[in-house]
Write a protein that holds these residues in place. Sequence first.
Motif, PDB file in Angstrom:
ATOM      1  N   ARG A 280      81.958  75.537  55.402  1.00  0.00           N
ATOM      2  CA  ARG A 280      81.654  76.625  54.466  1.00  0.00           C
ATOM      3  C   ARG A 280      81.123  76.079  53.134  1.00  0.00           C
ATOM      4  O   ARG A 280      81.155  74.885  52.893  1.00  0.00           O
TER       5      ARG A 280
ATOM      6  N   GLU B 240      92.177  75.342  55.310  1.00  0.00           N
ATOM      7  CA  GLU B 240      92.905  76.592  55.594  1.00  0.00           C
ATOM      8  C   GLU B 240      92.449  77.129  56.944  1.00  0.00           C
ATOM      9  O   GLU B 240      91.586  76.535  57.600  1.00  0.00           O
ATOM     10  N   GLY B 241      93.052  78.257  57.358  1.00  0.00           N
ATOM     11  CA  GLY B 241      92.617  78.918  58.580  1.00  0.00           C
ATOM     12  C   GLY B 241      91.351  79.714  58.306  1.00  0.00           C
ATOM     13  O   GLY B 241      90.944  79.857  57.146  1.00  0.00           O
TER      14      GLY B 241
ATOM     15  N   ASN C 146      95.861  81.175  54.982  1.00  0.00           N
ATOM     16  CA  ASN C 146      96.271  79.877  54.440  1.00  0.00           C
ATOM     17  C   ASN C 146      97.188  79.180  55.446  1.00  0.00           C
ATOM     18  O   ASN C 146      97.863  79.825  56.229  1.00  0.00           O
TER      19      ASN C 146
ATOM     20  N   LEU D 227      90.832  79.722  49.573  1.00  0.00           N
ATOM     21  CA  LEU D 227      91.071  81.017  48.944  1.00  0.00           C
ATOM     22  C   LEU D 227      92.504  81.017  48.402  1.00  0.00           C
ATOM     23  O   LEU D 227      93.425  80.548  49.077  1.00  0.00           O
TER      24      LEU D 227
ATOM     25  N   GLY E   8      95.338  82.654  48.272  1.00  0.00           N
ATOM     26  CA  GLY E   8      95.904  83.792  48.997  1.00  0.00           C
ATOM     27  C   GLY E   8      96.955  84.546  48.189  1.00  0.00           C
ATOM     28  O   GLY E   8      97.811  83.935  47.546  1.00  0.00           O
TER      29      GLY E   8
ATOM     30  N   THR F  94      99.103  86.516  49.659  1.00  0.00           N
ATOM     31  CA  THR F  94     100.321  86.360  50.463  1.00  0.00           C
ATOM     32  C   THR F  94     100.927  84.978  50.199  1.00  0.00           C
ATOM     33  O   THR F  94     102.151  84.840  50.112  1.00  0.00           O
ATOM     34  N   ARG F  95     100.059  83.982  50.064  1.00  0.00           N
ATOM     35  CA  ARG F  95     100.521  82.620  49.754  1.00  0.00           C
ATOM     36  C   ARG F  95     101.367  82.612  48.487  1.00  0.00           C
ATOM     37  O   ARG F  95     102.478  82.064  48.452  1.00  0.00           O
TER      38      ARG F  95
ATOM     39  N   THR G 159      99.593  82.333  56.495  1.00  0.00           N
ATOM     40  CA  THR G 159      99.869  83.580  55.774  1.00  0.00           C
ATOM     41  C   THR G 159      98.553  84.297  55.472  1.00  0.00           C
ATOM     42  O   THR G 159      97.538  83.656  55.193  1.00  0.00           O
ATOM     43  N   SER G 160      98.593  85.624  55.541  1.00  0.00           N
ATOM     44  CA  SER G 160      97.469  86.447  55.100  1.00  0.00           C
ATOM     45  C   SER G 160      97.949  87.884  55.001  1.00  0.00           C
ATOM     46  O   SER G 160      99.015  88.227  55.519  1.00  0.00           O
ATOM     47  N   ALA G 161      97.121  88.709  54.359  1.00  0.00           N
ATOM     48  CA  ALA G 161      97.477  90.121  54.198  1.00  0.00           C
ATOM     49  C   ALA G 161      97.531  90.839  55.549  1.00  0.00           C
ATOM     50  O   ALA G 161      98.198  91.860  55.669  1.00  0.00           O
ATOM     51  N   THR G 162      96.813  90.323  56.549  1.00  0.00           N
ATOM     52  CA  THR G 162      96.816  91.023  57.842  1.00  0.00           C
ATOM     53  C   THR G 162      97.844  90.462  58.827  1.00  0.00           C
ATOM     54  O   THR G 162      98.300  91.171  59.710  1.00  0.00           O
TER      55      THR G 162
END
Length: 287
Positions: free
Chosen positions: A144, A183-184, A188, A207, A209, A211-212, A245-248
Amino acid sequence: MTRTVYLNGDYLPETEAKVSIFDRGFLMADGVYEVTSVLDGKLVDFEGHAVRLQRSLTELDMELPLTRDELLDIHRELVRVNEVVDGGVYLQITRGAPADRDFVFPDPKETPCTVVLFTQSKPGITESAAAKTGIKVISIDDMRWGRRDIKTVQLLYPSMGKMMAKAAGCDDAWMVEDGFVTEGTSNNAYIVKNGKIITRGLSNDILHGITRAAVLRFAAEAQMEVVERNFTIEEAQNADEAFITSATMFVNAVVEIDGHKIGDGTPGPVSARLREIYLDESRKAAI
Ligand code: PDD
């Protein structure tokens, strides 16, 4: 049920919300986004997402066309009209649609941002199969751009990473740069060794995160040791546990990396405990 979505000030049926072919989000991936999860009909960590959105926009010289309260009202209204119990709200802001394609940014006074929000209902999201069994990941090169701290809509490579994982019979990919996990594809990454939670520190490489931030705070409050440092795939394969971890996905165990089982190949106690604390606390604080 036809979803009601938000587009530039209007609430519309999803089939009627149309964006110009000259929109810079479409032509140049010139836009940012946020995903805020919804639990029990309420928004999780809205504040964190609003702050990160503002930061992403500032980094790209874009202005938030709405106040924080207006944003909150739109999120809540969409959750209400679409009767979302569990799921999320997706928000995207692009640099708008100038009269023609041009690399140069348009004058924001002449070209207002495009603002889109829609909901995604995911009943029973906290009881997913992935949460129960854990997920399997592969490692891939991180190809990326260099400003991964800005949450842009340039998601082609992460999307390709998910496809590579799928082709390998796995669920996701962890990206590796200069020998270390960044990260994923959309989360994260963490490992656990001798009770210590290890995750890469914040920089432009990943990013930041939301959630992180919450999970690391809850971990510290629960007297768990957190170390922010780089780790390799090999170290992860030899860890006691791994998770994302993530919001989803909230906190979700990783049980296999490149075909190598982590621990006994089932979700471990640290990730299970963090998931429980995260969900409990998020439900309590949701607005
Ligand atoms: N993705 N890293 C990347 C590359 C991400 O795309 C995401 C979120 C995260 C986790 O951030 P947060 O905890 O704030 O959700 C980390 C969202 C969920 C998505 O693209 O759907």
